[in-house]
Design a protein around this motif. Structure first.
Motif, PDB file in Angstrom:
ATOM      1  N   LEU A  59      11.909   3.541  -3.922  1.00 54.62           N
ATOM      2  CA  LEU A  59      11.256   2.235  -4.004  1.00 54.62           C
ATOM      3  C   LEU A  59      12.218   1.129  -4.415  1.00 54.62           C
ATOM      4  O   LEU A  59      12.108  -0.010  -3.958  1.00 54.62           O
ATOM      5  CB  LEU A  59      10.120   2.330  -5.034  1.00 54.62           C
ATOM      6  N   ARG A  93      16.000   7.832   1.813  1.00 56.77           N
ATOM      7  CA  ARG A  93      14.796   7.581   2.587  1.00 56.77           C
ATOM      8  C   ARG A  93      14.713   8.514   3.802  1.00 56.77           C
ATOM      9  O   ARG A  93      13.642   9.015   4.143  1.00 56.77           O
ATOM     10  CB  ARG A  93      14.746   6.107   3.005  1.00 56.77           C
ATOM     11  N   LEU A 107       6.420   8.181  -6.208  1.00 53.22           N
ATOM     12  CA  LEU A 107       5.348   8.569  -5.283  1.00 53.22           C
ATOM     13  C   LEU A 107       4.057   8.862  -6.046  1.00 53.22           C
ATOM     14  O   LEU A 107       2.969   8.484  -5.630  1.00 53.22           O
ATOM     15  CB  LEU A 107       5.765   9.801  -4.469  1.00 53.22           C
ATOM     16  N   GLY A 109       0.696   6.401  -5.835  1.00 50.18           N
ATOM     17  CA  GLY A 109      -0.422   6.993  -5.100  1.00 50.18           C
ATOM     18  C   GLY A 109      -1.751   6.910  -5.811  1.00 50.18           C
ATOM     19  O   GLY A 109      -2.705   7.573  -5.401  1.00 50.18           O
ATOM     20  N   THR A 132      -3.442   2.243  -5.451  1.00 47.46           N
ATOM     21  CA  THR A 132      -3.437   1.788  -4.061  1.00 47.46           C
ATOM     22  C   THR A 132      -4.591   2.367  -3.231  1.00 47.46           C
ATOM     23  O   THR A 132      -5.425   1.608  -2.729  1.00 47.46           O
ATOM     24  CB  THR A 132      -2.109   2.206  -3.404  1.00 47.46           C
ATOM     25  N   THR A 133      -4.645   3.688  -3.129  1.00 47.78           N
ATOM     26  CA  THR A 133      -5.687   4.299  -2.292  1.00 47.78           C
ATOM     27  C   THR A 133      -7.061   4.187  -2.948  1.00 47.78           C
ATOM     28  O   THR A 133      -8.058   3.970  -2.259  1.00 47.78           O
ATOM     29  CB  THR A 133      -5.397   5.784  -2.004  1.00 47.78           C
ATOM     30  N   THR A 188      -8.506   0.715  -2.402  1.00 47.40           N
ATOM     31  CA  THR A 188      -8.856   0.534  -0.987  1.00 47.40           C
ATOM     32  C   THR A 188     -10.148   1.288  -0.658  1.00 47.40           C
ATOM     33  O   THR A 188     -10.995   0.792   0.090  1.00 47.40           O
ATOM     34  CB  THR A 188      -7.691   1.008  -0.092  1.00 47.40           C
ATOM     35  N   LEU A 219       4.190  -9.416   2.394  1.00 49.25           N
ATOM     36  CA  LEU A 219       5.342  -8.558   2.685  1.00 49.25           C
ATOM     37  C   LEU A 219       6.539  -9.486   2.616  1.00 49.25           C
ATOM     38  O   LEU A 219       6.432 -10.654   2.985  1.00 49.25           O
ATOM     39  CB  LEU A 219       5.233  -7.960   4.093  1.00 49.25           C
ATOM     40  N   GLY A 230      -0.899  -3.652   6.726  1.00 53.17           N
ATOM     41  CA  GLY A 230      -1.259  -3.315   5.348  1.00 53.17           C
ATOM     42  C   GLY A 230      -0.253  -2.407   4.646  1.00 53.17           C
ATOM     43  O   GLY A 230      -0.092  -2.464   3.428  1.00 53.17           O
ATOM     44  N   PHE A 250       6.049  -2.665   7.370  1.00 47.29           N
ATOM     45  CA  PHE A 250       6.541  -2.442   8.730  1.00 47.29           C
ATOM     46  C   PHE A 250       7.948  -1.861   8.725  1.00 47.29           C
ATOM     47  O   PHE A 250       8.756  -2.178   7.856  1.00 47.29           O
ATOM     48  CB  PHE A 250       6.540  -3.765   9.511  1.00 47.29           C
ATOM     49  N   ARG A 305      11.341   0.389   6.225  1.00 49.62           N
ATOM     50  CA  ARG A 305      11.078   0.215   4.783  1.00 49.62           C
ATOM     51  C   ARG A 305       9.578   0.185   4.505  1.00 49.62           C
ATOM     52  O   ARG A 305       9.135  -0.173   3.415  1.00 49.62           O
ATOM     53  CB  ARG A 305      11.766  -1.049   4.266  1.00 49.62           C
ATOM     54  N   GLN A 306       8.759   0.532   5.503  1.00 51.29           N
ATOM     55  CA  GLN A 306       7.320   0.514   5.269  1.00 51.29           C
ATOM     56  C   GLN A 306       6.938   1.537   4.204  1.00 51.29           C
ATOM     57  O   GLN A 306       7.766   2.323   3.732  1.00 51.29           O
ATOM     58  CB  GLN A 306       6.573   0.821   6.562  1.00 51.29           C
ATOM     59  N   GLY A 346       4.341   6.387   1.464  1.00 58.01           N
ATOM     60  CA  GLY A 346       3.144   7.200   1.246  1.00 58.01           C
ATOM     61  C   GLY A 346       2.066   6.993   2.296  1.00 58.01           C
ATOM     62  O   GLY A 346       0.966   7.529   2.184  1.00 58.01           O
TER      63      GLY A 346
HETATM   64  C1  HEM Z   1       5.770   0.657  -0.246  1.00 57.75           C
HETATM   65  C2  HEM Z   1       1.157  -0.486   0.734  1.00 57.75           C
HETATM   66  C3  HEM Z   1      -0.267   3.894  -0.794  1.00 57.75           C
HETATM   67  C4  HEM Z   1       4.276   4.922  -2.061  1.00 57.75           C
HETATM   68  C5  HEM Z   1       4.644  -0.019   0.153  1.00 57.75           C
HETATM   69  C6  HEM Z   1       4.630  -1.345   0.733  1.00 57.75           C
HETATM   70  C7  HEM Z   1       3.345  -1.652   1.002  1.00 57.75           C
HETATM   71  C8  HEM Z   1       2.533  -0.533   0.595  1.00 57.75           C
HETATM   72  C9  HEM Z   1       2.824  -2.939   1.633  1.00 57.75           C
HETATM   73  C10 HEM Z   1       5.847  -2.214   1.050  1.00 57.75           C
HETATM   74  C11 HEM Z   1       6.218  -1.947   2.492  1.00 57.75           C
HETATM   75  C12 HEM Z   1       7.208  -2.935   3.104  1.00 57.75           C
HETATM   76  O1  HEM Z   1       7.901  -3.635   2.359  1.00 57.75           O
HETATM   77  O2  HEM Z   1       7.286  -2.997   4.358  1.00 57.75           O
HETATM   78  C13 HEM Z   1       0.376   0.625   0.420  1.00 57.75           C
HETATM   79  C14 HEM Z   1      -1.050   0.716   0.659  1.00 57.75           C
HETATM   80  C15 HEM Z   1      -1.448   1.950   0.223  1.00 57.75           C
HETATM   81  C16 HEM Z   1      -0.278   2.623  -0.279  1.00 57.75           C
HETATM   82  C17 HEM Z   1      -1.896  -0.373   1.292  1.00 57.75           C
HETATM   83  C18 HEM Z   1      -2.802   2.603   0.251  1.00 57.75           C
HETATM   84  C19 HEM Z   1      -3.916   2.052   0.667  1.00 57.75           C
HETATM   85  C20 HEM Z   1       0.847   4.565  -1.240  1.00 57.75           C
HETATM   86  C21 HEM Z   1       0.843   5.935  -1.673  1.00 57.75           C
HETATM   87  C22 HEM Z   1       2.127   6.222  -2.053  1.00 57.75           C
HETATM   88  C23 HEM Z   1       2.928   5.026  -1.825  1.00 57.75           C
HETATM   89  C24 HEM Z   1      -0.366   6.872  -1.661  1.00 57.75           C
HETATM   90  C25 HEM Z   1       2.690   7.533  -2.558  1.00 57.75           C
HETATM   91  C26 HEM Z   1       2.253   8.712  -2.172  1.00 57.75           C
HETATM   92  C27 HEM Z   1       5.077   3.860  -1.667  1.00 57.75           C
HETATM   93  C28 HEM Z   1       6.526   3.841  -1.825  1.00 57.75           C
HETATM   94  C29 HEM Z   1       6.963   2.614  -1.285  1.00 57.75           C
HETATM   95  C30 HEM Z   1       5.772   1.911  -0.829  1.00 57.75           C
HETATM   96  C31 HEM Z   1       7.395   4.926  -2.449  1.00 57.75           C
HETATM   97  C32 HEM Z   1       8.407   2.106  -1.208  1.00 57.75           C
HETATM   98  C33 HEM Z   1       9.105   2.604   0.071  1.00 57.75           C
HETATM   99  C34 HEM Z   1      10.556   2.127   0.219  1.00 57.75           C
HETATM  100  O3  HEM Z   1      10.937   1.162  -0.444  1.00 57.75           O
HETATM  101  O4  HEM Z   1      11.325   2.721   1.010  1.00 57.75           O
HETATM  102  N1  HEM Z   1       3.345   0.448   0.085  1.00 57.75           N
HETATM  103  N2  HEM Z   1       0.806   1.781  -0.146  1.00 57.75           N
HETATM  104  N3  HEM Z   1       2.098   4.050  -1.335  1.00 57.75           N
HETATM  105  N4  HEM Z   1       4.655   2.706  -1.068  1.00 57.75           N
HETATM  106 FE1  HEM Z   1       2.747   2.277  -0.549  1.00 57.75          FE
END
Ligand code: HEM
Ligand code: 2DC
Length: 469
Positions: free
Chosen positions: A97, A108, A280, A284, A287-288, A291, A351, A409, A412, A415-416, A419
């Protein structure tokens, strides 16, 4: 001719006054609505500077496409200083992250194979399905105990537990036991610490954490306490898996979970694995769960839609004889509902990317290195992009046409959200089981708005009634 950067409209030349108005109008909690307001005043592009960060804000899907084309090989979001400051302070490694550059990319790529690759769904779904079934049993029990034919409650606490149990079972390949009557107080504290961590981040977005640390100010102290709580419980879960892995020499055939797979693969250092698994696990929960809460809230307001979804789910169950992996391929309206929830109630207000090359958006020149933000909340509510934006219509996602840069959401590109696959499967499975067993009803007609607490949360508790079908 292309107009210069300095011509972009906005309130960017008086940062201190901006910060002050921001404070006085309780702007902290209204960031998303202030963005909507600014797009209304300035049009589809504007510049702003609040406190110590400056950005160009955009709203249109076609402009999002230009932005993401200029994100470079190592896409970079707005730096979350409080989060990196904590790790620097405690001498902990950054996980995926927070990493940047080549260090981020190499982690990654390895994590992608174990966490977001489509072929992992076959491993995750049985684990998540079990959690979903247990949640249904728990709700039935609650209804019985209520002595009425329904259970009326603010489900958020149950959903936090469901979310942590789900992500925990996928990461550790075993159950944490959060859906039982008596739960580990440490797990409960972990959930509390995540909320505290998000909340204490908020003021530090505008006042540098280094300064607050020197002043020993409350947000910094709370922030450290929150991350300490998160890391100590994650460490405990990681140690447990580590010990189990060393004892059980043969775990023949059975999928051992993300953590064990990473340890066995031996491509990332233990410290790197720990850092990313912790992120992670923490990422997790809120967020979920939130939603899902918003989705239940929308379903309670649309009983007919509930019936439509039930019919789709019943048909999918019959035609696949209950094979959940196959079922998930046959519930487009359920998937549309989740997209629709994230359109109206996105977890992330925006974003952001630091662009790596000069671009032109809305006929303005934007130089490389600029922080560009796509206002996700504002985009989801713009009638020029989504006709009748105030209406919850999952079927709008069924129409052909690709929805060019509209379903964002989870972010994209490379780097999206890491999870994403886990989150989607977990939410789809939850909705399938809940709709197969219960009717969701609302308490009076109340409009609940979003409040910015780093992620967007309901501004007040959402009370729902759950009835057996
Ligand atoms: C990053 C949304 C659930 C782990 C992100 C980002 C968004 C997002 C918008 C930034 C993406 C970008 O900059 O393009 C959501 C939504 C979720 C959700 C809407 C559920 C409804 C989760 C879950 C996990 C998680 C369940 C872990 C199991 C992460 C991690 C990143 C991230 C580790 C950083 C990835 C990176 O920087 O390479 N999430 N997330 N997220 N999310 Fe989620
Ligand atoms: C918050 O202005 C508002 O998925 C800022 O699971 C810009 C910004 C930058 C990064 C975003 C953040 C916002 C909201 C929360 C996000 C985060 C990236 C990842 C994070 C969207 C929009 C989140 C919730 C992660 C958190 C993982 C953590 C608990 C270890």
């Amino acid at each position: 001719a292309v107009r210069p950067f300095s011509d972009i409209p906005g309130l960017w030349n008086n940062q201190l006054a901006n910060l002050y108005t921001f404070w006085k109008t309780d702007g902290f909690r209204n960031v998303h609505r202030m963005m909507v307001h600014n797009f209304n005043i300035f049009g589809p592009i504007y510049r702003e500077k609040i406190g110590y960060y400056e950005s160009v804000n955009i709203i249109k899907p076609e402009d999002a496409a230009i932005l993401f084309r200029a994100e470079g090989h190592y896409p970079k979001r707005l730096k979350m200083e409080p989060w990196t400051a904590y790790r620097d302070y405690r001498n902990r490694k950054y996980g995926v992250l927070l990493k940047e550059g080549e260090d981020w990319k190499s982690s990654r790529i390895i994590l992608n194979k174990e966490v977001i690759a489509p072929n992992m769904l076959g491993n995750f779904v049985p684990l998540l399905d079990e959690v979903g079934q247990d949640f249904v049993s728990r709700v039935h029990k609650k209804i019985e105990r209520s002595g009425q034919d329904k259970w009326t409650t603010d489900l958020s606490h149950e959903l936090f537990k469901y979310a942590l149990e789900s992500v925990g079972s996928v990461l550790y390949g075993e159950r944490l036991g959060l859906l039982l009557d008596y739960i580990d107080p440490e797990a409960q504290r972990f959930i509390h610490c995540i909320t505290l961590m998000f909340q204490s981040t908020l003021p530090m977005l505008y006042i540098p954490p280094g300064l607050l640390r020197l002043l020993r100010a409350t947000p910094w102290k709370e922030h450290v306490e929150a991350w300490d709580g998160i890391f100590s419980h994650a460490d405990y879960c990681i140690q447990k898996t580590y010990r189990r892995l060393r004892q059980e020499s043969s775990m023949k055939g059975k999928y051992p979970g993300v953590l064990a797979s990473l340890l066995l693969m031996d491509k990332l250092s233990i410290e790197d694995i720990k850092a990313s698994i912790t992120e992670l696990m923490a990422g997790g929960v809120d967020t979920t769960s939130i939603t899902l809460l918003w989705t239940l809230y929308e379903l309670a307001r649309h009983p007919d839609l509930q019936e439509e979804l039930r019919a789709e789910i019943a048909a999918a169950r019959t035609s696949t004889q209950g094979d959940m992996v196959q079922m998930l391929k046959r519930v487009p309206l359920v998937k549309g509902a989740i997209k629709e929830t994230l359109r109206l109630h996105p977890v992330a207000v925006s974003l952001q990317r630091y662009i790596t090359e000069d671009i032109v958006i809305q006929n303005y020149h934007i130089p490389a290195g600029t922080l560009v933000q796509l206002g996700l909340y504002a985009m989801g509510r713009d009638h020029r992009i989504f006709p009748w934006p105030e209406q919850y219509l999952p079927s709008r996602w069924l129409s052909p046409g690709g929805h060019y840069f509209q379903a964002l959401g989870f972010g994209f590109g490379p780097r999206q959200c890491l999870g994403r696959r886990i989150a989607e499967a977990e939410m789809q499975i939850f909705l399938i089981h809940m709709l197969e067993n219960f009717r969701i009803e609302k308490q009076r007609q109340v409009e609940v708005r979003s409040s910015f607490q780093l992620i967007l949360l309901p501004e007040k508790p959402i009370l729902l009634s759950i009835r057996p079908l």
